[in-house]
Design a protein around this motif. Structure first.
Motif, short mmCIF file in Angstrom:
data_model
loop_
_atom_site.label_atom_id
_atom_site.label_comp_id
_atom_site.label_asym_id
_atom_site.label_seq_id
_atom_site.Cartn_x
_atom_site.Cartn_y
_atom_site.Cartn_z
N UNK A 162 0.82 -1.22 0.00
CA UNK A 162 0.00 0.00 0.00
C UNK A 162 0.85 1.26 0.00
N UNK A 163 1.99 1.22 0.70
CA UNK A 163 2.87 2.39 0.76
C UNK A 163 3.39 2.74 -0.64
N UNK A 164 3.78 1.72 -1.39
CA UNK A 164 4.26 1.94 -2.76
C UNK A 164 3.15 2.51 -3.62
N UNK A 165 1.95 1.96 -3.48
CA UNK A 165 0.83 2.47 -4.27
C UNK A 165 0.58 3.95 -3.99
N UNK A 166 0.71 4.32 -2.74
CA UNK A 166 0.49 5.72 -2.36
C UNK A 166 1.56 6.61 -2.97
N UNK A 167 2.83 6.16 -2.94
CA UNK A 167 3.91 6.93 -3.54
C UNK A 167 3.68 7.13 -5.04
N UNK A 168 3.28 6.08 -5.71
CA UNK A 168 3.02 6.17 -7.16
C UNK A 168 1.86 7.12 -7.43
N UNK A 169 0.84 7.04 -6.63
CA UNK A 169 -0.35 7.88 -6.80
C UNK A 169 -0.01 9.36 -6.68
N UNK A 170 0.95 9.69 -5.80
CA UNK A 170 1.27 11.09 -5.53
C UNK A 170 2.35 11.67 -6.45
N UNK A 171 2.84 10.88 -7.39
CA UNK A 171 3.88 11.38 -8.30
C UNK A 171 3.35 12.50 -9.19
N UNK A 172 4.23 13.45 -9.51
CA UNK A 172 3.91 14.55 -10.43
C UNK A 172 5.00 14.64 -11.48
N UNK A 173 4.77 15.34 -12.58
CA UNK A 173 5.83 15.53 -13.58
C UNK A 173 7.08 16.18 -13.01
N UNK A 174 6.91 17.04 -12.00
CA UNK A 174 8.05 17.74 -11.40
C UNK A 174 8.99 16.79 -10.67
N UNK A 175 8.47 15.66 -10.22
CA UNK A 175 9.31 14.69 -9.52
C UNK A 175 10.36 14.08 -10.44
N UNK A 176 10.17 14.22 -11.73
CA UNK A 176 11.09 13.62 -12.70
C UNK A 176 11.81 14.69 -13.52
N UNK A 177 12.09 15.82 -12.89
CA UNK A 177 12.82 16.89 -13.58
C UNK A 177 13.97 17.37 -12.72
N UNK A 178 15.14 17.55 -13.34
CA UNK A 178 16.26 18.15 -12.61
C UNK A 178 16.04 19.66 -12.52
N UNK A 179 16.50 20.24 -11.45
CA UNK A 179 16.20 21.65 -11.16
C UNK A 179 17.03 22.62 -11.98
N UNK A 180 18.12 22.11 -12.60
CA UNK A 180 19.04 22.98 -13.33
C UNK A 180 19.20 22.43 -14.75
N UNK A 181 19.30 23.32 -15.72
CA UNK A 181 19.44 22.89 -17.12
C UNK A 181 20.76 22.18 -17.34
N UNK A 182 20.85 21.43 -18.43
CA UNK A 182 22.09 20.71 -18.72
C UNK A 182 23.26 21.67 -18.90
N UNK A 183 23.03 22.79 -19.56
CA UNK A 183 24.11 23.75 -19.81
C UNK A 183 24.70 24.25 -18.50
N UNK A 184 23.85 24.55 -17.54
CA UNK A 184 24.35 25.01 -16.24
C UNK A 184 25.00 23.87 -15.46
N UNK A 185 24.38 22.70 -15.54
CA UNK A 185 24.94 21.54 -14.83
C UNK A 185 26.33 21.20 -15.33
N UNK A 186 26.51 21.23 -16.63
CA UNK A 186 27.80 20.81 -17.21
C UNK A 186 28.94 21.70 -16.72
N UNK A 187 28.67 22.99 -16.53
CA UNK A 187 29.70 23.89 -16.02
C UNK A 187 30.06 23.53 -14.57
N UNK A 188 29.04 23.27 -13.78
CA UNK A 188 29.27 22.91 -12.38
C UNK A 188 30.01 21.58 -12.27
N UNK A 189 29.64 20.63 -13.13
CA UNK A 189 30.29 19.32 -13.12
C UNK A 189 31.74 19.41 -13.58
#
Length: 760
Positions: free
Chosen positions: A393-420
């Motif tokens: 049930x816990x897994x089902x609840x986690x899946x139910x509450x997922x949003x598109x934002x949960x699968x997005x990095x907060x920084x663009x690749x161009x900015x990330x690459x400089x930091x990396x």
């Protein structure tokens, strides 16, 4: 008595105790002679045929057996051998046969890629500069053997000419019709020789027709099978398809053949049958039992389906069979001694599937009452499995509450690459490996001793740590830029995680062929998937403590874990993929919290899982990209996410590759380097990329010049600032001396290429 027949399409090659695999590798290692190899594999082959006869299969396949790959067998049948292997005609000798697959000192191996949407790899035929001839009628040899030694009038299995040509390379599309005309008389000769030997049935595999094919391909099929009907009328041809519904149903079912083989498990063939009917003069070979999964068939529902199918055909014009070759499942569940009996009852491997075929055939012949006991047993066993492995049930609840934002990095690749770049401080054209390092006999035997309780946990952990330290030292001596811990604690990249996540069961002997003698043991997904505690952190952190160079954390991605597992047929696959992604997300976070700044989440099976029906592509690719990002998006901007993919037609998934938003992708490409590079010429890709610069599936060590040519070819399209230098794939199957020698060459080639680019 009813004339309804039972049939099989193909049987696993490995041997119940992996005798086939052991014999093959013993021959490659020089421990046995060719005669001994043929004797040992012949014993395995005959045992498999005898077993199918004893189970009660009417049409037993012969010619489905191979010493490496059935597509390579077809090439050897027709003398399709690239010139670099110095073939001079006649029967293809065994060493040449293996050289095509594995490479030779002076010749790179032929390309290897996935067989439609499976994890089985075939050797891609090369048709340029070859003159096909009937070098050896392998189907005839196997037919005569089965008939002479076991009294089995087998069903010869042949890869069809249209499929063979469409999966080949080395010709222009405008040459297709000419090639069909070249191969057609050779196929006719094969069939005539089978007839002369007494064969009455032949299965000609044409799975290409479950994909979208052009009009000229359909026209070629009509010409080919009309020619067969006219020149070899004595043989009963089954035009066999599988893995999906056929794309041009009306044309295919009206080909002039005795039977049509359709998959009633994958793809909605029943709707086509109901809409368009079926010719009354043909046999319908109905793929009714799933040849690609391992769960007990719902015998009552399967019999109902067969009874429905029977309404559309003439009485007795029916063959009951698996949906595909059983090459894609383990041999028998009888070898599983430790698995939960409840799980065992719900399983059906190759032998059990054939028993189900015989039971269903009996049900059609004698009526439902004749198999009612078996029907009730299958219901009980399936219900027991589902009742005892409940949902989370816990897994089902986690899946139910997922949003598109949960699968997005907060920084663009161009900015990330400089930091990396600031964080990792890597040189131009950084060198690395894909993850695994050689798993020697000592590694495998020590793991086996540990599993058997012959050594303690502490002894095993010390052994693993000693190997990690030794290989960190070796990698530093080789001057690799990004290191790996080597995965000495892991048996297989999917099975290892299946053994750690909740919701999985791992078998003892559930091996399935991937390529050549390489077998994997897919775990079983029997319930909701969840993460309990760190899986890879200990080894990764230890390896990083031994060096100042970055060490990659190594994980297998959610799409690959799903595609390379046997998912229970009551589960929703895409829901399960998201559950796996959430479990992996927790492991990624744990690695990052413990100081691992490069995390590789491999997805070698992403392209392989692409549905054959194009109408299903968009949903699969969308869910796959989301699942990968869900697993990886929570890291900091300066943590670099890598992924790895195997041989594929990357143009089909290019947008999805970009949508993964991985910082670096490595691709298995050395056997088809120029073709892969051309995909990136035609599409803009801004992120980091490593196109494998040498082939790890071959024991040969490449030259510096050879690798430099691959690097230079890639740099014609890809910026040096993007490009990584790495082998094709993981190195676990290679010997230590081969690995060290090849990596030494690779690093030298990268340094020379780097010097040129820095100078420029």
């Amino acid at each position: 008595m009813s004339k309804i027949k039972s049939s099989n399409l193909g049987y696993p090659r490995i041997g119940e105790n992996r005798e086939w695999k052991k014999a093959l590798e013993s021959y490659w290692n020089g421990d046995i002679t060719e005669a001994e190899l043929l004797e040992k594999t012949g014993e395995v082959r005959l045992h498999h045929l005898k077993k199918q006869k004893e189970i009660g299969i009417d049409l037993i396949p012969v010619g489905d057996f191979s010493l490496y790959d059935q597509v390579l067998d077809t090439s050897a049948t027709f003398g399709v051998v690239p010139k670099r292997f110095h073939y001079t005609g006649g029967k293809v000798d065994l060493d040449t046969y293996f050289a095509i697959a594995r490479g030779a000192d002076d010749a790179v191996a032929s390309e290897m890629t996935k067989w439609f949407n499976t994890n089985y790899h075939y050797i891609v035929p090369e048709l340029n500069d070859v003159t096909p001839t009937l070098a050896e009628n392998r189907a005839l040899n196997y037919y005569n053997e089965a008939k002479g030694k076991l009294g089995i009038d087998g069903k010869a299995v042949i890869l069809g000419p249209i499929t063979y040509l469409k999966i080949s390379k080395g010709y222009e599309e405008s040459q297709f019709s000419e090639l069909v005309d070249t191969f057609l008389p050779l196929y006719v000769q094969v069939l005539k020789e089978l007839v002369d030997a007494g064969a009455t049935w032949v299965q000609i595999d044409e799975p290409i027709f479950v994909t979208d094919v052009a009009e000229n391909v359909l026209a070629a099929a009509q010409k080919v099978y009309q020619t067969f009907a006219e020149e070899v009328p004595e043989i009963n041809i089954i035009f066999q398809t599988y893995f999906e519904k056929v794309s041009d149903y009306e044309t295919i079912v009206n080909l002039p053949v005795k039977g049509i083989g359709l998959d009633f498990v994958h793809g909605d063939s029943l709707s086509l049958l109901q809409e368009y009917g079926f010719p009354k003069d043909k046999v319908l070979a109905a793929g009714i039992v799933d040849g690609r999964n391992v769960w007990r068939a719902k015998l009552g529902e399967k019999l109902t389906l067969l009874e429905t199918i029977k309404q559309f055909i003439n009485e007795d014009q029916l063959i009951v069979q698996p949906s595909s070759s059983l090459l894609h499942v383990p041999i028998t569940k009888k070898l599983e001694q430790k698995i939960d009996p409840i799980v065992l009852g719900g399983l059906s491997f190759a032998d059990e599937k054939l028993e189900e075929i015989v039971i269903l055939t009996k049900g059609l012949q004698q009526g439902r009452a004749a198999i009612e006991t078996e029907i009730q047993k299958s219901i009980t066993e399936r219900n027991n499995l589902q009742a005892n492995y409940r949902s989370n049930d816990k897994v089902h609840e986690e899946i139910k509450n997922l949003t598109p934002e949960d699968a997005k990095r907060n920084v663009s690749f161009e900015e990330r690459s400089k930091l990396q770049e600031e964080c990792l401080n890597l040189p131009l054209l950084p060198t690395t490996t894909i993850g695994s390092l050689p798993q020697t006999k000592e590694v495998r035997s020590t793991r086996a001793k540990w599993r058997k309780g012959e050594i303690t946990d502490q002894q095993y952990e010390k052994f693993v740590k000693d190997n990690i330290k030794r290989w960190i030292d070796i990698q530093e001596q080789l001057d690799l830029d990004v290191l790996v811990h080597g995965e000495f604690e892991r048996n297989d990249m999917v099975e290892y995680f299946g053994d750690k996540f909740n919701g999985f069961i791992v078998t003892e002997n559930g091996y399935v062929q991937s390529y050549g003698s390489r077998y994997v043991k897919p775990p079983l997904i029997i319930g909701d998937v969840s993460w309990e505690k760190p899986i890879t952190v200990k080894e990764s952190v230890y390896a990083q403590s031994l060096t100042d160079r970055p060490v990659k954390g190594m994980l297998t991605g959610p799409v690959t874990i799903l595609n390379w597992s046997f998912v229970h047929d009551a589960s929703h696959r895409y829901e399960t993929m998201k559950q796996i992604a959430l479990a992996l997300q927790k492991e990624v976070v744990a690695l990052e919290k413990n100081g691992i700044k490069i995390i590789q989440v491999d997805e070698p099976a992403l392209r392989e899982g692409l549905p054959l029906d194009r109408a299903k592509w968009e949903e699969y690719l969308k869910v796959s990209a989301y699942a990968f990002r869900l697993a990886t998006a929570s890291v900091d901007a300066d943590t670099q996410i890598h992924t790895h993919m195997c041989y594929s037609n990357f143009e089909d998934i290019f947008d999805c590759i970009d949508a993964l938003d991985a910082d670096v992708i490595s691709i298995e490409s050395s056997r088809s380097h120029g073709e892969i590079v051309s995909t990136f010429e035609e599409n803009t890709y801004r992120k980091g990329i490593g196109l494998g610069v040498y082939d790890i599936h071959s024991p040969r060590v490449p030259s510096v010049n050879e690798i430099k040519q691959n690097i230079d070819r890639a740099l014609e399209t890809i910026s040096p600032k993007q490009f990584w230098v790495n082998p094709d794939c993981g190195l676990k199957t290679r010997k230590e001396e081969e690995t060290v020698a090849a990596l030494e060459v690779m690093v030298q080639a990268a340094k020379e290429a780097r010097q040129v680019k820095v100078t420029i």
